[in-house]
Design an enzyme around this catalytic site. Structure first.
Site, PDB file in Angstrom:
ATOM      1  N   GLY A  54      20.832  67.270  77.189  1.00 14.73           N
ATOM      2  CA  GLY A  54      19.419  67.100  77.603  1.00 14.73           C
ATOM      3  C   GLY A  54      19.351  66.615  78.754  1.00 14.73           C
ATOM      4  O   GLY A  54      19.703  65.059  79.115  1.00 14.73           O
ATOM      5  N   ASP A 248      15.755  71.797  81.583  1.00 16.92           N
ATOM      6  CA  ASP A 248      16.908  71.170  82.585  1.00 16.92           C
ATOM      7  C   ASP A 248      16.239  71.195  84.197  1.00 16.92           C
ATOM      8  O   ASP A 248      16.656  70.442  84.504  1.00 16.92           O
ATOM      9  CB  ASP A 248      18.320  71.455  82.132  1.00 16.92           C
ATOM     10  CG  ASP A 248      18.652  71.614  80.581  1.00 16.92           C
ATOM     11  OD1 ASP A 248      17.772  72.686  79.886  1.00 16.92           O
ATOM     12  OD2 ASP A 248      18.975  71.033  80.016  1.00 16.92           O
TER      13      ASP A 248
HETATM   14  C1  LIG Z   1      14.515  68.009  77.222  1.00 17.01           C
HETATM   15  S1  LIG Z   1      16.102  68.418  78.042  1.00 17.01           S
HETATM   16  C2  LIG Z   1      16.839  69.842  77.009  1.00 17.01           C
HETATM   17  C3  LIG Z   1      17.241  70.756  77.340  1.00 17.01           C
HETATM   18  O1  LIG Z   1      19.122  70.723  77.137  1.00 17.01           O
HETATM   19  C4  LIG Z   1      19.848  71.103  76.377  1.00 17.01           C
HETATM   20  O2  LIG Z   1      20.617  71.680  77.223  1.00 17.01           O
HETATM   21  P1  LIG Z   1      21.707  71.120  76.698  1.00 17.01           P
HETATM   22  O3  LIG Z   1      22.503  70.974  75.360  1.00 17.01           O
HETATM   23  O4  LIG Z   1      23.137  71.975  77.435  1.00 17.01           O
HETATM   24  O5  LIG Z   1      21.683  69.852  77.511  1.00 17.01           O
HETATM   25  C5  LIG Z   1      18.712  72.605  76.987  1.00 17.01           C
HETATM   26  O6  LIG Z   1      18.410  73.435  77.853  1.00 17.01           O
HETATM   27  C6  LIG Z   1      17.229  71.583  76.046  1.00 17.01           C
HETATM   28  O7  LIG Z   1      16.562  72.599  76.493  1.00 17.01           O
END
Ligand SMILES: CSC[C@H]1O[C@H](OP(=O)(O)O)[C@H](O)[C@@H]1O
Length: 373
Positions: A54, A248
């Site tokens: 995240g 992101d």
């Molecule tokens: C608030 S940022 C959350 C964003 O990050 C996630 O990706 P990952 O789990 O691969 O880090 C996803 O894109 C979420 O929307």
């Protein structure tokens, strides 16, 4: 956030042991495991393997990671070249979330400004903890501003719940507290507005069914886990009033990189006149670029994350092969939603339209002079 009566965050600094601690999110929702991060290699591994994930949380982990670099066993913290090399390694742990570079650079700069080792360590920790607390406040503000969108919809629903669809996990587990996409949901629920959330499971790592469902359930928010492909059908049948997702990396012109599948939700939302909002703190804007499809690096992860489905069985996590072992898989972790499909951005400074003029009007102090990521 409150989890079974206990205040929790996905990352924290334990003052007694002087240790950075994180929840290992790979084990949720069935196991709550805490890991200590005491070396840069451990911080990099935790980001790469998604113990922490995240954008805002990755940024906070990178920020605290600079402190870890300075205090880890065998450090050469006073050596600028060594510190810069280790920070560069940390900065490159994952490519898409712009927060990682932002968090590492911000703390490294403060550390380099202090020449004496002890002052360097103190400056790094102070700045890193500042990043953590700032992002918590920013997400609270996103919730306060986003409430107006949900309240406006609720007023037209004649007592029926507001149905919100979200993709992946942009909850407090992706941040520090409140989350980004979930912040308006928590704020609306706490204000007594009746909401229901459609939770995209979000293949291949199921951040939605594992993490968002867990978060919402712990807060008492009604939700339904759906397949990633169901959203369009639900929108066609008037079962979605609003889509809110996280991001992101978003360009200063409003192109949005987010978990793979977000673009398809935005297309379905546009085709069905469903408002599609993106929630983010300003740390997730990349002010140096405008064209997201061309300029945002899209992470490609291990194809086995697709080929092997993880589940929890008999008290442990196990992986099951689905396609033929010999079948190749392609694992693009993000896609880019063009600004033209975005209804607006919910930020810590307010809500704005999805265009460079509207974004820069909200952030006139942000410069396009520093390349991030
Ligand atoms: C608030 S940022 C959350 C964003 O990050 C996630 O990706 P990952 O789990 O691969 O880090 C996803 O894109 C979420 O929307």
């Amino acid at each position: 956030m409150n989890v079974d009566g206990k205040q929790m965050r996905p990352i924290w600094f334990d003052n007694e042991s002087k240790t950075v601690r994180v929840i290992d999110q790979r084990r949720l929702p069935h196991e709550l495991i805490v890991q200590d991060l005491t070396t840069n290699d451990q911080v990099i591994h935790a980001i790469k393997e998604m113990y922490v994930r995240g954008a805002p949380l990755i940024g906070a982990t990178g920020a605290l990671g600079v402190y870890v670099i300075l205090v880890q066993k065998g450090n050469q913290g006073a050596d600028d070249a060594w510190l810069k090399r280790e920070c560069a390694r940390l900065r490159d742990a994952r490519p898409t979330a712009t927060n990682l570079a932002w968090g590492v650079d911000r703390v490294m700069e403060k550390a380099l400004n202090a020449s004496e080792y002890g002052a360097r360590v103190a400056a790094a920790l102070k700045e890193a903890l500042g990043v953590v607390e700032e992002e918590a406040v920013n997400c609270r503000k996103i919730g306060e501003f986003g409430l107006s969108i949900i309240r406006e919809i609720a007023e037209k629903k004649n007592g029926e719940p507001v149905n919100i669809l979200t993709h992946c996990n942009a909850g407090w587990l992706a941040c520090i507290e409140y989350g980004t996409a979930t912040a308006p949901m928590y704020t609306a629920f706490d204000a007594g507005i009746d909401i229901h959330v459609w939770v995209d499971e979000t293949r291949p790592l199921n951040q939605g069914s594992r993490l968002t469902a867990w978060e919402l359930g712990k807060h008492g928010i009604r939700h339904t886990v759906i397949t990633d492909n169901a959203g369009g059908h639900l929108m066609q049948h008037g079962m979605v009033d609003l889509v809110i997702v996280g991001t992101d990396r978003t360009t200063r012109a409003g192109d949005v990189a987010n978990k793979i599948g977000t673009y398809l939700k935005a297309l379905a939302a546009r085709d069905n006149n469903v408002p599609f909002y993106v929630a983010l703190p300003s740390s997730t804007f990349d002010w140096t670029i405008t064209d997201g499809v061309k300029d945002i690096p899209i992470e490609e992860r291990d194809p086995d994350e697709i080929k092997f489905v993880q589940g929890f069985c008999d008290g442990k996590i196990s992986s099951v092969l689905v396609p033929p072992e010999s079948s190749p898989a392609a694992n693009h972790a993000f896609d880019v939603t063009p600004a033209r499909l975005v209804s607006g951005f919910i930020t810590e400074r307010g809500i704005c339209g999805a265009g460079e003029e509207q974004i820069m009007a909200l952030f006139p102090d942000k410069k396009a002079d520093k390349k991030i990521g």
